[in-house]
Design a protein around this motif. Structure first.
Motif, PDB file in Angstrom:
ATOM      1  N   GLY A   1       7.154  -0.716  -6.282  1.00 41.02           N
ATOM      2  CA  GLY A   1       7.140   0.643  -5.904  1.00 41.02           C
ATOM      3  C   GLY A   1       5.602   1.408  -5.980  1.00 41.02           C
ATOM      4  N   HIS A   2       5.981   2.619  -5.946  1.00 40.61           N
ATOM      5  CA  HIS A   2       4.829   3.574  -5.745  1.00 40.61           C
ATOM      6  C   HIS A   2       3.987   3.316  -4.347  1.00 40.61           C
ATOM      7  CE1 HIS A   2       0.827   5.658  -6.560  1.00 40.61           C
ATOM      8  NE2 HIS A   2       1.745   6.340  -7.345  1.00 40.61           N
ATOM      9  N   PHE A   3       4.736   3.104  -3.188  1.00 38.66           N
ATOM     10  CA  PHE A   3       4.373   2.582  -1.862  1.00 38.66           C
ATOM     11  C   PHE A   3       3.550   3.708  -1.446  1.00 38.66           C
ATOM     12  CE2 PHE A   3       8.835   1.111  -2.339  1.00 38.66           C
ATOM     13  CZ  PHE A   3       8.326  -0.240  -2.910  1.00 38.66           C
ATOM     14  N   SER A   4       2.426   3.298  -0.690  1.00 35.91           N
ATOM     15  CA  SER A   4       1.344   4.177   0.092  1.00 35.91           C
ATOM     16  C   SER A   4       2.347   4.689   1.296  1.00 35.91           C
ATOM     17  CB  SER A   4       0.343   3.343   0.353  1.00 35.91           C
ATOM     18  OG  SER A   4      -0.597   4.251   1.734  1.00 35.91           O
TER      19      SER A   4
ATOM     20  N   GLU B   1       3.504  -1.003 -10.209  1.00 37.24           N
ATOM     21  CA  GLU B   1       3.064  -0.293  -9.109  1.00 37.24           C
ATOM     22  C   GLU B   1       2.532  -1.434  -8.061  1.00 37.24           C
ATOM     23  OE1 GLU B   1      -0.347   0.506  -7.321  1.00 37.24           O
ATOM     24  OE2 GLU B   1      -1.073   1.549  -8.995  1.00 37.24           O
ATOM     25  N   SER B   2       2.618  -1.156  -6.601  1.00 37.28           N
ATOM     26  CA  SER B   2       2.411  -2.161  -5.513  1.00 37.28           C
ATOM     27  C   SER B   2       1.970  -1.311  -4.414  1.00 37.28           C
ATOM     28  CB  SER B   2       3.354  -3.116  -5.301  1.00 37.28           C
ATOM     29  OG  SER B   2       4.525  -2.674  -5.018  1.00 37.28           O
ATOM     30  N   THR B   3       0.977  -0.403  -4.641  1.00 39.49           N
ATOM     31  CA  THR B   3       0.828   0.775  -3.804  1.00 39.49           C
ATOM     32  C   THR B   3       0.146   0.271  -2.121  1.00 39.49           C
ATOM     33  OG1 THR B   3       0.042   2.277  -5.567  1.00 39.49           O
ATOM     34  CG2 THR B   3      -0.431   3.030  -3.275  1.00 39.49           C
ATOM     35  N   PHE B   4      -0.501  -1.029  -2.268  1.00 39.97           N
ATOM     36  CA  PHE B   4      -1.055  -1.603  -1.033  1.00 39.97           C
ATOM     37  C   PHE B   4      -0.704  -3.096  -0.771  1.00 39.97           C
ATOM     38  CE2 PHE B   4      -3.865   2.045  -2.481  1.00 39.97           C
ATOM     39  CZ  PHE B   4      -4.017   2.857  -1.223  1.00 39.97           C
ATOM     40  N   LEU B   5      -0.955  -3.382   0.168  1.00 35.80           N
ATOM     41  CA  LEU B   5      -1.053  -4.893   0.696  1.00 35.80           C
ATOM     42  C   LEU B   5      -2.318  -5.493   0.352  1.00 35.80           C
ATOM     43  CD1 LEU B   5       1.062  -4.742   4.065  1.00 35.80           C
ATOM     44  CD2 LEU B   5       1.701  -5.702   1.875  1.00 35.80           C
ATOM     45  N   GLU B   6      -2.296  -6.811   0.419  1.00 41.00           N
ATOM     46  CA  GLU B   6      -3.686  -7.317  -0.022  1.00 41.00           C
ATOM     47  C   GLU B   6      -4.711  -6.900   1.002  1.00 41.00           C
ATOM     48  OE1 GLU B   6      -5.649  -9.584  -2.607  1.00 41.00           O
ATOM     49  OE2 GLU B   6      -3.809  -8.745  -2.709  1.00 41.00           O
ATOM     50  N   GLU B   7      -4.470  -6.849   2.121  1.00 34.14           N
ATOM     51  CA  GLU B   7      -5.403  -6.524   3.380  1.00 34.14           C
ATOM     52  C   GLU B   7      -6.171  -5.159   2.830  1.00 34.14           C
ATOM     53  OE1 GLU B   7      -3.700  -5.237   7.419  1.00 34.14           O
ATOM     54  OE2 GLU B   7      -1.984  -5.699   6.236  1.00 34.14           O
ATOM     55  N   HIS B   8      -5.506  -4.501   1.935  1.00 34.77           N
ATOM     56  CA  HIS B   8      -6.284  -3.248   1.672  1.00 34.77           C
ATOM     57  C   HIS B   8      -6.637  -3.163   0.195  1.00 34.77           C
ATOM     58  CE1 HIS B   8      -3.532  -1.670   5.159  1.00 34.77           C
ATOM     59  NE2 HIS B   8      -4.865  -1.319   5.546  1.00 34.77           N
ATOM     60  N   ARG B   9      -7.067  -4.291  -0.237  1.00 30.56           N
ATOM     61  CA  ARG B   9      -7.188  -4.554  -1.691  1.00 30.56           C
ATOM     62  C   ARG B   9      -8.466  -3.676  -1.999  1.00 30.56           C
ATOM     63  NH1 ARG B   9      -8.638 -10.487  -4.296  1.00 30.56           N
ATOM     64  NH2 ARG B   9      -8.827  -9.586  -6.480  1.00 30.56           N
ATOM     65  N   ASP B  10      -9.458  -3.418  -1.161  1.00 30.39           N
ATOM     66  CA  ASP B  10     -10.598  -2.698  -1.787  1.00 30.39           C
ATOM     67  C   ASP B  10      -9.969  -1.088  -1.786  1.00 30.39           C
ATOM     68  OD1 ASP B  10     -12.257  -4.983  -1.637  1.00 30.39           O
ATOM     69  OD2 ASP B  10     -13.243  -4.320   0.552  1.00 30.39           O
TER      70      ASP B  10
END
Length: 305
Positions: free
Chosen positions: A269-272, A232-241
């Motif tokens: 996958g598992h995209f926001s 899963e890679s739901t978020f980009l690093e800018e939304h790490r928190d």
């Protein structure tokens, strides 16, 4: 023999941007295994002309709705279409209660048997095995009990060198050759040496599916050297928190796991729903692990030799 992974759904929480909830179909030599069954999964099966009745084993990673809310509809459709062969359902504690409760209050009895296999999501253990593959659970770090699944092909037979096989060689002896055995006569005299008549077996593949999870290096020894990893890679690093607060991963973190585990290929996958365009997710991952690819719905990702 090959492992073919068809992406049926790739989005998290909310379906958006023509992306659907998580589901995949793993095809091993024509035998279907389903991983997760989010809303609209059966519609996706029809869209891609995949026969639901060929599915005999369904693996549910956890009980958040985007991973199982399509299950009852799929099971019901199998019933209405006259299914009569058993179905194996693997998932965490509570899944059987969810299904049986719906059957109770709809006064429904399926034409076929559903065998529930409760999975301990905190353990790496064998949960399914047949003549083609073995499947192990992968403990993950999510807000509720959750596991991934490791699909491993069984060792394959040696390959016959056709021009060396006598026309009158019995089927029994051909099977022995494929298993790597030499052929002897009744007195124990060597008739055929295996290495003269066969080639080494084709590669057996390993596919790791890591559903919802925070960055978790404890899975690396389990998935190490997998030919393909879905993470899963739901978020980009800018939304790490945001990722960490919701027990999810960023694209960079997924790629870091892939790099440390030395896998062959990474599927993201598992995209926001916040991301309409997915290229930035792939770009972020490829800075760490060049063999990173988006899990695009309708696409098939093939491991073959």
């Amino acid at each position: 023999m090959s492992i073919r992974v068809k992406i049926l759904g790739s989005n998290s929480a909310t379906p958006a941007h023509r992306r659907h909830h998580t589901s995949q179909l793993v095809n091993v030599e024509g035998k279907y295994y389903m991983i997760d069954c989010g809303e609209a999964t059966q519609l996706q099966l029809k869209r891609y002309k995949l026969r639901a009745q060929r599915i005999n084993n369904i693996f549910i990673s956890h009980l958040h709705g985007d991973h199982y809310l399509g299950l009852m509809g799929l099971l019901s459709s199998m019933h209405l279409m006259g299914r009569n062969k058993p179905l194996n359902l693997y998932g965490p504690r509570g899944l059987s209660e969810i299904i049986t409760l719906q059957l109770k209050y709809s006064d429904t009895a399926f034409n076929y048997d559903v065998a529930f296999h409760e999975v301990d999501t905190q353990k790496f253990q064998l949960i399914h095995e047949d003549e083609l593959i073995s499947v192990h659970s992968i403990p993950l770090d999510h807000r509720i009990p959750c596991c991934g699944f490791l699909f491993e092909e069984k060792p394959k037979n040696r390959r016959l060198i056709r021009e060396t096989i006598p026309e009158d060689l019995s089927v029994r002896n051909i099977i022995r050759l494929k298993k790597g055995e030499d052929i002897f006569d009744e007195e124990g005299k060597l008739l055929f040496k295996n290495e003269d008549m066969t080639l080494p077996p084709r590669q057996s593949f390993k596919y790791a599916y890591c559903s919802d999870t925070k960055y978790n290096e404890s899975i690396i020894p389990i998935i190490e050297d997998s030919d393909m990893l879905y993470h899963e890679s739901t978020f980009l690093e800018e939304h790490r928190d945001r990722a960490h607060n919701t027990f999810h991963s960023t694209a960079k973190e997924a790629a870091t796991i892939a790099e440390k585990a030395k896998v062959g290929k990474l599927l993201l996958g598992h995209f926001s729903a916040r991301y309409k365009e997915l290229e930035p997710i792939q770009e972020e991952a490829r800075l760490v692990f060049p063999e990173s690819h988006l899990a695009i719905e309708g696409e098939e990702y093939i491991l073959d030799s």
